[in-house]
Write an enzyme that holds these catalytic residues in place. Sequence first.
Site, PDB file in Angstrom:
ATOM      1  CB  THR A   1       0.672  28.647  40.357  1.00  0.00           C
ATOM      2  OG1 THR A   1      -0.590  29.001  39.796  1.00  0.00           O
ATOM      3  CG2 THR A   1       0.522  28.307  41.825  1.00  0.00           C
TER       4      THR A   1
ATOM      5  CE  LYS B   1      -1.023  27.819  36.054  1.00  0.00           C
ATOM      6  NZ  LYS B   1      -0.133  27.756  37.222  1.00  0.00           N
TER       7      LYS B   1
ATOM      8  CD  GLU C   1      -2.906  19.461  31.189  1.00  0.00           C
ATOM      9  OE1 GLU C   1      -1.763  19.861  31.471  1.00  0.00           O
ATOM     10  OE2 GLU C   1      -3.834  20.229  30.901  1.00  0.00           O
TER      11      GLU C   1
HETATM   12  C1  LIG Z   1      -4.768  26.044  39.869  1.00  0.00           C
HETATM   13  C2  LIG Z   1      -3.721  26.763  40.221  1.00  0.00           C
HETATM   14  O1  LIG Z   1      -2.424  26.412  39.877  1.00  0.00           O
HETATM   15  C3  LIG Z   1      -2.228  25.088  39.569  1.00  0.00           C
HETATM   16  C4  LIG Z   1      -2.399  24.265  40.763  1.00  0.00           C
HETATM   17  C5  LIG Z   1      -1.292  23.883  41.507  1.00  0.00           C
HETATM   18  C6  LIG Z   1      -1.474  23.043  42.735  1.00  0.00           C
HETATM   19  O2  LIG Z   1      -2.613  22.949  43.217  1.00  0.00           O
HETATM   20  O3  LIG Z   1      -0.447  22.484  43.188  1.00  0.00           O
HETATM   21  C7  LIG Z   1      -0.015  24.303  41.152  1.00  0.00           C
HETATM   22  C8  LIG Z   1       0.191  24.968  39.968  1.00  0.00           C
HETATM   23  C9  LIG Z   1      -0.860  24.988  38.972  1.00  0.00           C
HETATM   24  N1  LIG Z   1      -0.778  23.789  38.169  1.00  0.00           N
HETATM   25  C10 LIG Z   1      -3.821  27.978  41.016  1.00  0.00           C
HETATM   26  O4  LIG Z   1      -4.954  28.340  41.368  1.00  0.00           O
HETATM   27  O5  LIG Z   1      -2.767  28.547  41.313  1.00  0.00           O
HETATM   28  C1  LIG Z   2      -3.924  22.322  33.782  1.00  0.00           C
HETATM   29  C2  LIG Z   2      -2.512  22.325  34.297  1.00  0.00           C
HETATM   30  N1  LIG Z   2      -1.607  21.499  33.742  1.00  0.00           N
HETATM   31  C3  LIG Z   2      -0.307  21.472  34.174  1.00  0.00           C
HETATM   32  C4  LIG Z   2       0.110  22.278  35.192  1.00  0.00           C
HETATM   33  C5  LIG Z   2       1.549  22.228  35.675  1.00  0.00           C
HETATM   34  O1  LIG Z   2       2.163  23.442  35.401  1.00  0.00           O
HETATM   35  P1  LIG Z   2       3.445  23.938  36.197  1.00  0.00           P
HETATM   36  O2  LIG Z   2       4.478  22.838  36.108  1.00  0.00           O
HETATM   37  O3  LIG Z   2       3.851  25.182  35.483  1.00  0.00           O
HETATM   38  O4  LIG Z   2       3.029  24.201  37.623  1.00  0.00           O
HETATM   39  C6  LIG Z   2      -0.802  23.165  35.789  1.00  0.00           C
HETATM   40  C7  LIG Z   2      -0.364  24.101  36.843  1.00  0.00           C
HETATM   41  O5  LIG Z   2      -0.360  25.282  36.608  1.00  0.00           O
HETATM   42  C8  LIG Z   2      -2.135  23.191  35.341  1.00  0.00           C
HETATM   43  O6  LIG Z   2      -3.044  24.017  35.912  1.00  0.00           O
END
Ligand SMILES: C=C(O[C@@H]1C=C(C(=O)O)C=C[C@H]1N)C(=O)O
Ligand SMILES: Cc1ncc(COP(=O)(O)O)c(C=O)c1O
Length: 271
Positions: A29, A140, A173
């Site tokens: 994402t 992820k 987390e």
């Molecule tokens: C769950 C997703 O991505 C996560 C959620 C976010 C957010 O809601 O800000 C950002 C990045 C990921 N941790 C998704 O469906 O893209």
């Molecule tokens: C479970 C989880 N932990 C942590 C993160 C944070 O990841 P990032 O910094 O790559 O957005 C995310 C987002 O994708 C997530 O879904």
Amino acid sequence: MDSWVDGQPADALSLKDRGLAYGDGLFETIAVKGGQPLLLDRHLSRLAEGCSRLAIAADHELIRAELLAYAAALGEGVLKLILTRGDSLRGYAPDPSAQARRILQGNPPAAYPAVHAKQGVRLFPCTTRLSKQPLLAGLKHLNRLEQVIARSEWQDTEHAEGLMLDQVGRVIEGVFSNLFLVRDGVLVTADLKRCGVAGVMRAELLFQAESLGIPTQIIDITLEQLQWADEVFVCNSVYGVWPVRAYAALSWPVGPLTRKLQTIARALLDA
Ligand SMILES: C=C(O[C@@H]1C=C(C(=O)O)C=C[C@H]1N)C(=O)O
Ligand SMILES: Cc1ncc(COP(=O)(O)O)c(C=O)c1O
């Protein structure tokens, strides 16, 4: 903006796709600003690690090229890349020769209340626990039922995020974020060797802290250590950094290191 499947506009997907059938895939994402995907190298590095550990065959230069083209067309917002192991043959057995299917989706900028970044957030005390699976830890991948169940635990607007522990009560987390605490000037985040997602923003903030000469630790975190923290914050690659003000009966002020790293994250996401 239309979705793309394998580089072509599409609004349909094979019913045999293994990502749909088994969650056999990975996703990223990515924030997009000025037609540019932000923190792209870190996102692609995590994706490549996931493909390597899951033995998913993918053309990573083609993925980069498609991502750049899609982000240029999207302009502004949140881009989602879903990589699956393509169609299923029969049952769980993966086809080692299958080339990954690439799905690109464009979404508007995440509309989070500005107050989250400014005043901080309260974390919901999720009862859903993260399971131990070192083979998947850090990735992820598409198996997000633990996060789905955890996110269903609350519907109020009082809690902007939740906190997830593992089966023995270690602090791991958020539901969609990583967590940091600060104690005596040391920046601490959870060891994700058993579970959790190794976030792109987590990696960047560790790098930035070390570049500033700030000591960092990646360790197992107990609730007692969280309780006695001087500062706590959560982060991801879309919203940046949110100070954590409260979790259950615990509370913290917004601290100076949180603000420093929040400013750095904001600069990275306002590129
Ligand atoms: C769950 C997703 O991505 C996560 C959620 C976010 C957010 O809601 O800000 C950002 C990045 C990921 N941790 C998704 O469906 O893209
Ligand atoms: C479970 C989880 N932990 C942590 C993160 C944070 O990841 P990032 O910094 O790559 O957005 C995310 C987002 O994708 C997530 O879904």
